[in-house]
Structures are given as C-alpha cells and as structure tokens.
Design a protein around this motif. Structure first.
Motif, PDB file in Angstrom:
ATOM      1  N   LEU A   1      -0.156  10.655   1.368  1.00 44.01           N
ATOM      2  CA  LEU A   1       0.006   9.233   1.627  1.00 44.01           C
ATOM      3  C   LEU A   1      -0.940   8.773   2.734  1.00 44.01           C
ATOM      4  O   LEU A   1      -1.601   7.735   2.640  1.00 44.01           O
ATOM      5  CB  LEU A   1       1.454   8.951   2.017  1.00 44.01           C
ATOM      6  N   SER A   2      -1.045   9.555   3.801  1.00 44.05           N
ATOM      7  CA  SER A   2      -1.920   9.216   4.915  1.00 44.05           C
ATOM      8  C   SER A   2      -3.387   9.228   4.488  1.00 44.05           C
ATOM      9  O   SER A   2      -4.181   8.396   4.935  1.00 44.05           O
ATOM     10  CB  SER A   2      -1.696  10.206   6.065  1.00 44.05           C
TER      11      SER A   2
ATOM     12  N   VAL B   1       2.082   2.802   7.208  1.00 48.02           N
ATOM     13  CA  VAL B   1       1.807   4.208   6.891  1.00 48.02           C
ATOM     14  C   VAL B   1       1.443   4.986   8.154  1.00 48.02           C
ATOM     15  O   VAL B   1       1.872   6.133   8.344  1.00 48.02           O
ATOM     16  CB  VAL B   1       0.703   4.319   5.831  1.00 48.02           C
TER      17      VAL B   1
ATOM     18  N   ASN C   1      -4.153   6.067   2.729  1.00 46.62           N
ATOM     19  CA  ASN C   1      -4.239   4.971   3.691  1.00 46.62           C
ATOM     20  C   ASN C   1      -5.584   4.943   4.396  1.00 46.62           C
ATOM     21  O   ASN C   1      -6.127   3.874   4.682  1.00 46.62           O
ATOM     22  CB  ASN C   1      -3.118   5.115   4.725  1.00 46.62           C
TER      23      ASN C   1
END
Length: 487
Positions: free
Chosen positions: A364-365, A442, A368
């Motif tokens: 997820l990071s 995030v 982002n």
C-alpha cells in the motif's frame, strides 16, 4: 475575517563573490531588474578569488552610480563561510534581515517580496529559502517522471508557473538550502551565523538551521518564490567530495536525527502536489506506468506481466516494481524490462497498477509513493462466508483503503483491455485535494503500523563510512555506482 499578514521587513541581499564572472553578471543583472532599492539593498562581497581584479572592474562598471548596490573587497580570501559571516556580522549595519544569495543564481521577479512576506508571517520562522531547479530537497520537481532526462531551468519555470497556486505558500522543512537563504536579523543577533568548522564551505547552512531549531526557530520553503541555480563546482578534484563527506559526518555527530528528519520530510511532510509535481505537466508525449508485481511472483503473474509488456504501445512506458524479497525472481523473470525495487526512488509515474491483490501495508505504501493515480487489477473479492472473512480480515482492511482512493478497479481479462484501462486512468486530471487526502492517510497508517521508522540515532557504521569517504572520495563514488547497478 482574514488575518492580516504583517508587513515584511527590509532585506540586505548579500552576494558572496569568488569566481564565475559570467554567472555573477547574470545574477547582478537579475537583481537590478527584480529588487526595489527603495526598500532593500544589495551588498556584493569580493572574496579575492583567482580573477578578483577582473571581477572587481566588471562589477564596479555594472553597478556604477546605481543606488542600493554596494561593493566591498576583502583584504584576503576568507572562504565562503568567512565571507558570509563578515558581511552579515560586520559590514551590514542596517538592521535588515539578510538574504545570502549565491552568485550563480538567477532570481525571478517577485522572489524577494514573497520570501520576506513568508518570513514575516510567523515569528517562529528563522530562515526561508526559495524553490529552484537545483537545490537538493527544495528542487522542483524533486522526483521526475523520466530520471534519464536532463533537468532544465525552463522545465522548472514552466512547472512552477502551473503549480504555484496549487502549492501551499510555505512548507516547514528540516533545513533551508544555502543558495538562497533569507535569515531573520534577530536570529543572527542572537546566534551569530555560520560555524567556522564548516569552512570553507558545505554543510554550514544545515548546521545553522538545526542549531536555531533547538531554540524553536523553523526553516521553511517559500513555495511561490523561484530562483534558478546553476550549482557550479566550487572545489576541484576530490576536495569538494571530501569536504561534503567530512562535513556531513560533523552534522550527523552533532544532530544524530538529521538523516531521519530529511527522510521524514521527504516521505511524509511534503505536500502531495509537491511529491508528484512532475506528473501535473507531462512533457514527453508518453504515459509512464509503474506495474507493481504481486507479493509472490508465480508463473501466472509472470505470464500476465509479460503479456502486458509486449502489448504496450510506444506511448505507454512500463516499469515493473517489486519488493526486495522478490527482486532476484523478478530480475530472472523479466531480464529485459525496466525494474525498480520498492523504496523511495527519485522517480514518479503517471499511473500505478496494482497487479494482483495488495495484502500488506508495504504494498500500500509503495502504491502511495509511486503515482498520483491508482488502477487495481484483481482486487480482493468480497467474502460472503464468515470463515473466509475472519481468515482474511487484515487483507480486506487494506483492500478497503485501496478502494477508497483508487481511480479504477478491473478484473484481468486480456493485456489489451488492461492497456485500455491504463490509458483511461492516465487521461484523468489529478484532483489535488483528493491526492493530499490519500497521501496523508496512507502515510499516517504506515507510520502508525511501524512501516515507516525514523530512528533518532545515526549508526556507527555510517559515521565510519563517511570518515573513510572523506579520505578517499573516489571509493565512495565507486561503491555508490555498484549499489546503483544492483538496484
């Protein structure tokens, strides 16, 4: 009612002069066009470089009888640190705030009013610097869509014009950049200026910012001010790299948190528009795509990714993104593809494609950090059975975050359909406010879960490496080249 911004104070612009006559003349001519000498003044300080007499003659001829411009010549060479200290602490008795401006800069109209207004807007602001085409973390754009392209002043000027009103007026940073360094006079009166341990130069402005920060003063970027910066080499041979490494070692010994502060700024504090600045104005006629491979690169993933790479037309450039644990598998599976290992590279993309379910905060990071637009492929299905819901509740939570901010979500059908979806997502305008919401949400999660860690201590290993590098700069250059080749 809108709060009234305090009127800004007058400024003495100190230009340290050493060499590079052509650049110096461009700088002074730009100051003549942009500085209101009814408010501010310019002090040119000749530090007796190799062409001191020639420079003196040309400068005096250029500023002859021009009000607001003053020229002084040191009796001997003091070095950059000594020259700045003499100008601010001895020569300038006006009580003005002081702007240290490198002689290889070209300030653009309005820069000084904007910087001085930002400085006046908050009593805790001790130092302000402008944005530039060449100013390390104050550079715009800091990360580029195509890192192989050459950064140009024209590109930065065009981009700054487009983004100026989208960016916040200022951004608080760990340090300000010394090429264009506006200092509150009361801070100079209280703390002095540069520490001579950093003479003749490199690192002195960082030390100053961190030193005054201990007393609560902050360094900020004036995002609406632009000053172009050539960044000429001040020291020949190995002397420049040796000074940089040795002075970095001194900084880290004094401020063990410094490296982490810069990482925190780059990974969390910057405005999202600033992070992805280069994607707001594509300039090469292609759509640059990061295709994030799944956590496990199996045969099906290899087949699909290969098919997409083969189907991509010339105007869609795809880079594969993988985690460190799968890097060797990825290199073996895609020997001719552009490949990046998850981290914070100096590159951003127009679109990130999550290829397969994203089931970790690391994935997820990475999404982002890579692009302002997301396209999800084969996201996690909704579980109708409670047994499955319990087993996959963590994955489902990450998936809900993804879907909150994605620009599109599709199921795999064919490489041609995915290319069409990529093109559709890439054509969407970037919503700056939505991007900020996503970036902050995030980043907060990554920090709260411990994914982003910022130690307040520097390792002994790094200090030793800097000490060795200061003695043998060529060795550091060689090791960095090897590391870059392996990345």
């Amino acid at each position: 009612m809108t709060a009234e911004v305090p009127s800004r104070r007058p400024v003495t612009i100190v230009v340290p002069v050493y060499d590079d006559l052509a650049g110096l003349l461009r700088c002074v001519e730009a100051l003549m066009e942009t500085v209101d000498v009814n408010v501010d003044r310019v002090l040119l300080c000749n530090d007796v470089g190799p062409h001191a007499d020639e420079i003196e003659g040309r400068l005096l001829n250029l500023i002859r009888d021009r009000p607001g411009f003053e020229y002084v010549r040191n009796e001997r060479n003091l070095g950059f640190v000594g020259n700045c200290n003499r100008a601010a602490l001895e020569l300038d008795r006006s009580g003005n705030d002081v702007l240290l401006l490198n002689s290889d800069t070209i300030p653009l109209p309005g820069f000084l009013d904007e910087m001085a207004t930002v400085l006046a807007s908050d009593d805790s602001f001790g130092v302000v610097c402008a944005r530039s085409d060449n100013a390390t973390i104050a550079t715009m754009p800091y990360a580029r869509r195509n890192p192989r392209s050459r950064a140009t002043p024209e590109r930065t000027t065009e981009l700054h014009g487009v983004l100026r009103e989208l960016l916040p007026r200022f951004t608080v940073a760990p340090v300000a950049m010394g090429f264009c360094f506006l200092i509150r006079r009361e801070v100079i009166d209280r703390f002095g200026l540069f520490d001579h341990v950093f003479s003749p130069g490199y690192g002195e402005e960082n030390d100053f910012c961190l030193r005054i920060n201990r007393a609560g003063y902050q360094a900020v970027f004036a995002n609406h001010a632009l000053v172009l910066h050539t960044g000429s080499t001040s020291f020949s041979g190995d002397r420049g790299p040796a000074l940089r490494l040795e002075h970095e070692r001194i900084l880290l010994r004094r401020y063990p948190f410094y490296a982490s502060a810069v990482a925190l700024f780059l990974g969390r504090v910057r405005d999202a528009v600033d992070v992805f600045a280069d994607t707001f104005l594509p300039d090469d006629g292609v759509l640059r795509v990061a295709l994030q491979l799944p956590a496990v690169i199996d045969e099906a993933a290899v087949a699909r990714a290969t098919a997409v790479l083969e189907a991509a037309p010339d105007d869609i450039v795809i880079t594969l993104i993988t985690g460190r644990e799968q890097a060797r598998v990825a290199r073996r599976s895609f020997p001719t593809a552009d490949l990046l290992v998850v981290g914070r590279p100096r590159q951003v993309f127009d679109v990130t494609v999550a290829f397969g379910a994203v089931t970790s905060f690391g994935g997820l990071s990475s999404l982002n950090a890579n692009a302002p637009r997301w396209l999800l492929v084969d996201a996690i299905p909704h579980h109708r059975q409670w047994a499955e819901a319990v087993r996959h509740h963590r994955d489902a939570a990450i998936d809900r975050i993804l879907r909150r901010f994605d620009d599109s979500s599709v199921d795999w059908s064919s490489p041609e359909d995915l290319i069409a979806a990529i093109r559709h997502v890439g054509s969407k305008p970037i919503d700056a406010e939505r991007l900020r919401l996503r970036w902050n949400a995030v980043a907060d999660m990554a920090e709260a879960t411990g994914l982003l860690k910022h130690p307040d201590r520097v390792s002994v290993r790094r200090l030793v490496a800097l000490a060795l590098g200061a003695r043998s700069p060529w060795l550091v250059t060689r090791l960095r080249a090897i590391r870059a080749a392996r990345a």
